[in-house]
Design a protein around this motif. Structure first.
Motif, PDB file in Angstrom:
ATOM      1  N   GLY A 169       8.857 -25.152 -31.778  1.00 47.45           N
ATOM      2  CA  GLY A 169       8.092 -24.096 -31.298  1.00 47.45           C
ATOM      3  C   GLY A 169       7.396 -24.746 -29.819  1.00 47.45           C
ATOM      4  N   GLY A 170       6.922 -26.007 -29.900  1.00 40.02           N
ATOM      5  CA  GLY A 170       6.472 -26.546 -28.779  1.00 40.02           C
ATOM      6  C   GLY A 170       7.282 -26.436 -27.104  1.00 40.02           C
ATOM      7  N   ARG A 171       8.581 -26.217 -27.615  1.00 44.20           N
ATOM      8  CA  ARG A 171       9.423 -26.284 -26.283  1.00 44.20           C
ATOM      9  C   ARG A 171       9.816 -24.843 -26.001  1.00 44.20           C
ATOM     10  N   LEU A 172       9.277 -23.755 -26.845  1.00 49.39           N
ATOM     11  CA  LEU A 172       9.698 -22.525 -26.425  1.00 49.39           C
ATOM     12  C   LEU A 172       9.105 -21.838 -25.337  1.00 49.39           C
TER      13      LEU A 172
ATOM     14  N   ALA B 178      10.065  -5.047 -27.292  1.00 47.33           N
ATOM     15  CA  ALA B 178       9.289  -6.509 -27.737  1.00 47.33           C
ATOM     16  C   ALA B 178       8.266  -5.832 -28.688  1.00 47.33           C
ATOM     17  N   GLN B 179       7.547  -4.920 -28.498  1.00 48.28           N
ATOM     18  CA  GLN B 179       6.656  -4.506 -29.362  1.00 48.28           C
ATOM     19  C   GLN B 179       6.812  -4.072 -30.878  1.00 48.28           C
ATOM     20  N   ARG B 180       8.213  -3.519 -30.929  1.00 48.28           N
ATOM     21  CA  ARG B 180       8.831  -3.253 -32.032  1.00 48.28           C
ATOM     22  C   ARG B 180       9.061  -4.408 -32.697  1.00 48.28           C
ATOM     23  N   LEU B 181       9.884  -5.459 -32.099  1.00 48.22           N
ATOM     24  CA  LEU B 181      10.158  -6.311 -32.905  1.00 48.22           C
ATOM     25  C   LEU B 181       8.934  -7.574 -33.364  1.00 48.22           C
TER      26      LEU B 181
ATOM     27  N   LEU C 203       2.711 -12.407 -33.588  1.00 48.48           N
ATOM     28  CA  LEU C 203       2.002 -12.812 -32.495  1.00 48.48           C
ATOM     29  C   LEU C 203       0.418 -12.069 -33.180  1.00 48.48           C
ATOM     30  N   GLY C 204      -0.793 -12.730 -32.750  1.00 46.57           N
ATOM     31  CA  GLY C 204      -2.019 -12.336 -32.979  1.00 46.57           C
ATOM     32  C   GLY C 204      -2.759 -13.277 -34.008  1.00 46.57           C
ATOM     33  N   LEU C 205      -4.095 -12.709 -34.254  1.00 47.61           N
ATOM     34  CA  LEU C 205      -4.935 -13.391 -34.822  1.00 47.61           C
ATOM     35  C   LEU C 205      -4.327 -13.859 -36.340  1.00 47.61           C
ATOM     36  N   GLN C 206      -3.641 -12.820 -36.913  1.00 49.85           N
ATOM     37  CA  GLN C 206      -2.844 -13.097 -38.220  1.00 49.85           C
ATOM     38  C   GLN C 206      -1.543 -13.355 -38.235  1.00 49.85           C
ATOM     39  N   GLY C 207      -0.897 -13.819 -36.861  1.00 47.32           N
ATOM     40  CA  GLY C 207       0.407 -13.956 -36.656  1.00 47.32           C
ATOM     41  C   GLY C 207       0.975 -15.283 -37.148  1.00 47.32           C
TER      42      GLY C 207
ATOM     43  N   LYS D 269       0.216 -25.970 -41.524  1.00 46.62           N
ATOM     44  CA  LYS D 269       1.606 -26.796 -41.355  1.00 46.62           C
ATOM     45  C   LYS D 269       1.156 -28.102 -40.500  1.00 46.62           C
ATOM     46  N   GLY D 270       0.137 -28.359 -40.073  1.00 47.95           N
ATOM     47  CA  GLY D 270      -0.158 -29.622 -39.542  1.00 47.95           C
ATOM     48  C   GLY D 270      -0.739 -29.664 -37.912  1.00 47.95           C
ATOM     49  N   ALA D 271      -0.535 -28.364 -37.421  1.00 49.53           N
ATOM     50  CA  ALA D 271      -1.280 -27.908 -35.937  1.00 49.53           C
ATOM     51  C   ALA D 271      -2.588 -27.873 -35.767  1.00 49.53           C
ATOM     52  N   SER D 272      -2.903 -28.690 -34.708  1.00 51.50           N
ATOM     53  CA  SER D 272      -4.361 -28.763 -34.376  1.00 51.50           C
ATOM     54  C   SER D 272      -4.750 -27.241 -33.579  1.00 51.50           C
ATOM     55  N   PRO D 273      -6.107 -26.983 -33.468  1.00 52.28           N
ATOM     56  CA  PRO D 273      -6.381 -25.660 -32.929  1.00 52.28           C
ATOM     57  C   PRO D 273      -5.644 -25.481 -31.617  1.00 52.28           C
ATOM     58  N   GLN D 274      -5.488 -26.457 -30.776  1.00 58.37           N
ATOM     59  CA  GLN D 274      -5.085 -26.407 -29.328  1.00 58.37           C
ATOM     60  C   GLN D 274      -3.566 -26.243 -29.509  1.00 58.37           C
ATOM     61  N   GLN D 275      -2.897 -26.853 -30.316  1.00 58.70           N
ATOM     62  CA  GLN D 275      -1.391 -26.657 -30.525  1.00 58.70           C
ATOM     63  C   GLN D 275      -0.983 -25.145 -30.996  1.00 58.70           C
ATOM     64  N   ALA D 276      -2.037 -24.744 -32.026  1.00 56.58           N
ATOM     65  CA  ALA D 276      -1.889 -23.321 -32.577  1.00 56.58           C
ATOM     66  C   ALA D 276      -1.960 -22.358 -31.476  1.00 56.58           C
ATOM     67  N   GLN D 277      -3.002 -22.495 -30.263  1.00 59.86           N
ATOM     68  CA  GLN D 277      -2.892 -21.606 -29.110  1.00 59.86           C
ATOM     69  C   GLN D 277      -1.589 -21.901 -28.285  1.00 59.86           C
ATOM     70  N   ASP D 278      -1.233 -23.106 -28.247  1.00 56.87           N
ATOM     71  CA  ASP D 278      -0.126 -23.333 -27.432  1.00 56.87           C
ATOM     72  C   ASP D 278       1.189 -22.779 -27.878  1.00 56.87           C
ATOM     73  N   LEU D 279       1.266 -22.827 -29.241  1.00 62.11           N
ATOM     74  CA  LEU D 279       2.439 -22.010 -29.965  1.00 62.11           C
ATOM     75  C   LEU D 279       2.351 -20.533 -29.820  1.00 62.11           C
ATOM     76  N   GLU D 280       1.411 -19.897 -29.808  1.00 60.73           N
ATOM     77  CA  GLU D 280       0.921 -18.692 -29.574  1.00 60.73           C
ATOM     78  C   GLU D 280       1.586 -18.092 -28.339  1.00 60.73           C
ATOM     79  N   ARG D 281       1.170 -19.105 -27.060  1.00 61.37           N
ATOM     80  CA  ARG D 281       1.749 -18.598 -25.828  1.00 61.37           C
ATOM     81  C   ARG D 281       3.203 -18.749 -25.875  1.00 61.37           C
ATOM     82  N   ALA D 282       3.659 -19.910 -26.297  1.00 60.37           N
ATOM     83  CA  ALA D 282       5.058 -20.254 -26.372  1.00 60.37           C
ATOM     84  C   ALA D 282       5.739 -19.099 -27.045  1.00 60.37           C
ATOM     85  N   LEU D 283       5.412 -18.599 -28.179  1.00 64.02           N
ATOM     86  CA  LEU D 283       6.178 -17.790 -28.669  1.00 64.02           C
ATOM     87  C   LEU D 283       6.165 -16.333 -28.265  1.00 64.02           C
ATOM     88  N   ALA D 284       4.987 -16.087 -27.448  1.00 64.15           N
ATOM     89  CA  ALA D 284       5.179 -14.581 -26.741  1.00 64.15           C
ATOM     90  C   ALA D 284       6.075 -15.040 -25.514  1.00 64.15           C
ATOM     91  N   HIS D 285       5.991 -15.656 -24.793  1.00 65.05           N
ATOM     92  CA  HIS D 285       6.950 -16.152 -23.762  1.00 65.05           C
ATOM     93  C   HIS D 285       8.281 -15.922 -24.246  1.00 65.05           C
TER      94      HIS D 285
END
Length: 394
Positions: free
Chosen positions: A162-165, A255-258, A199-203, A212-228
């Motif tokens: 997910g880090g490269r998405l 996008a919203q539906r999926l 996506l979202g707070l419970q996504g 799964k081993g992500a730091s808080p910063q990594q979790a935020q980065d993953l959220e942005r990557a998955l949204a993109h």
């Protein structure tokens, strides 16, 4: 009393079958006059195939696939030839138990192996494939899955986690419509362990990446990557994704539906990836409960005991314990939860229809003992609970 024992697995410590056996053994020790009936369950996570095999009595086909970090992992396909259905378990390919704690990093782990497992299931001749999702080490929204199914990835942006998405470009997904069309003849059913969105707070990222081993910063980065990435997926599919006419423009509504579909965030977003291929998402706990005849079993018992490794907020979003309590209420049968740890308060328990919940490890210093002997400590706790609940044990 007649007691139905219907737990999920306890993380990587006990399968659903092992957990049911331990609880039944403990209950027999604490209340020997009671009759226990074991009915292991699964929500789509670890133990999905094993639990269904007990009831469906299908053929188990051994295979291998690529694990989360590129290693080869053993896997199995359960075939129900009479119905033309194959069952596969995502945890065989992307399970958290496949990655040592020191190497867990959802920015790097890939779901490619699950795509390979689906290809193998299709090769058996099955026209319907049911995929159990849960307990993953990944957070790539199914990008690796698409490559495992045959999508080209010359730049490697889809299979490196997910880090490269966030670096994915439209050209990386030019073959997605053709891939979806290729799988249109297969009925894909996704049995998810949770009903959360992508996506979202419970996504997928905010709610689950940290475990799964992500730091808080990594979790935020993953959220942005998955949204993109999810926006590009919908754009690539175009009118193959039917729009929600109440949501506005075509691209945004698709996008919203999926991304908002309940279960899209399951297993690090694998629900989203499979939905993009046209899969139907259903609650895994309900699918398994129907397959093993849970309702019929509940009609003839006085108490049901369910459980899982950690009973927390996720447990109230489509997991086994909440499903069991919901079904038990229809039969006026009280539900008791046994879990490694309990992090849900009495108010939430009552709202979910659960009468009581008991932890195997009640204090932090008891956690190590529970992990060292999961079956033994679970059986001991079950015996204590049996003496509380059973008139014969009083």
């Amino acid at each position: 009393m007649h007691v139905l024992v219907a737990p999920d697995g306890f993380g990587s410590s006990l399968t659903p079958t092992q957990a049911a056996a331990a609880i039944c053994a403990g209950w027999a020790d604490g209340a020997p006059h009671d009759e226990t009936i074991g009915r292991p369950l699964s929500d789509g996570g670890p133990g999905f195939v094993e639990t269904l095999r007990t009831s469906l009595r299908g053929e188990l086909v051994a295979t291998t696939c690529t694990g989360p970090l590129g290693e080869q992992a053993p896997a199995a396909i359960l075939l129900d030839e009479a119905r033309g259905t194959a069952y596969v378990e995502s945890a065989h390919a992307v399970g958290l138990a496949l990655v040592a704690p020191a190497h867990r990093d959802p920015t790097r782990t890939s779901t490619r192996g699950l795509g390979e497992l689906l290809v193998a299931a299709r090769a058996t001749g099955a026209r319907r494939i049911v995929v159990g999702l849960g307990g993953s080490a990944t957070n790539d929204a199914g990008a690796g899955l698409l490559v495992g199914l045959g999508l080209d990835d010359p730049a490697g942006r889809l299979t490196e986690g997910g880090g490269r998405l966030g670096t994915v470009v439209p050209d990386d997904l030019t073959g997605l419509r053709a891939l979806r069309a290729d799988w249109a003849g297969i009925e894909l059913v996704v049995a998810t362990d949770v009903d959360v969105p992508l996506l979202g707070l419970q996504g997928a990222s905010a709610g689950f990446a940290p475990q799964k081993g992500a730091s808080p910063q990594q979790a935020q980065d993953l959220e942005r990557a998955l949204a993109h990435y999810s926006r590009l997926v919908v754009d690539a599919l175009g009118d193959a994704v039917r729009p929600d006419l109440l949501a506005g423009a075509r691209a945004s509504s698709g996008a919203q539906r999926l991304t908002h579909t309940p279960g899209a965030g399951a297993a690090g977003g694998l629900g989203f990836g499979l939905a993009a291929l046209g899969a139907r998402i259903v609650p895994g706990a309900a699918l398994v409960a129907d397959a093993v005849g849970l309702d019929a079993a509940l009609a003839d018992v006085d108490l049901v005991v369910t459980g899982e490794g950690r009973f927390d907020w996720q447990s109230l979003h489509g997991k086994v314990a909440s499903l069991v309590a919901e079904r038990a209420l229809l039969h006026a049968v009280p539900t008791v939860v046994l879990a490694g740890q309990v992090e849900v308060g009495r108010r939430e328990l009552a709202a979910a229809g659960i009468t009581a919940a008991y932890a195997v490890a009640e204090r932090p210093d008891e956690v190590a003992a529970a992990l060292a002997d999961p079956a033994g400590t679970l059986a001991t706790r079950a015996a204590r609970v049996a003496r509380t609940w059973s008139p014969a044990g009083a």
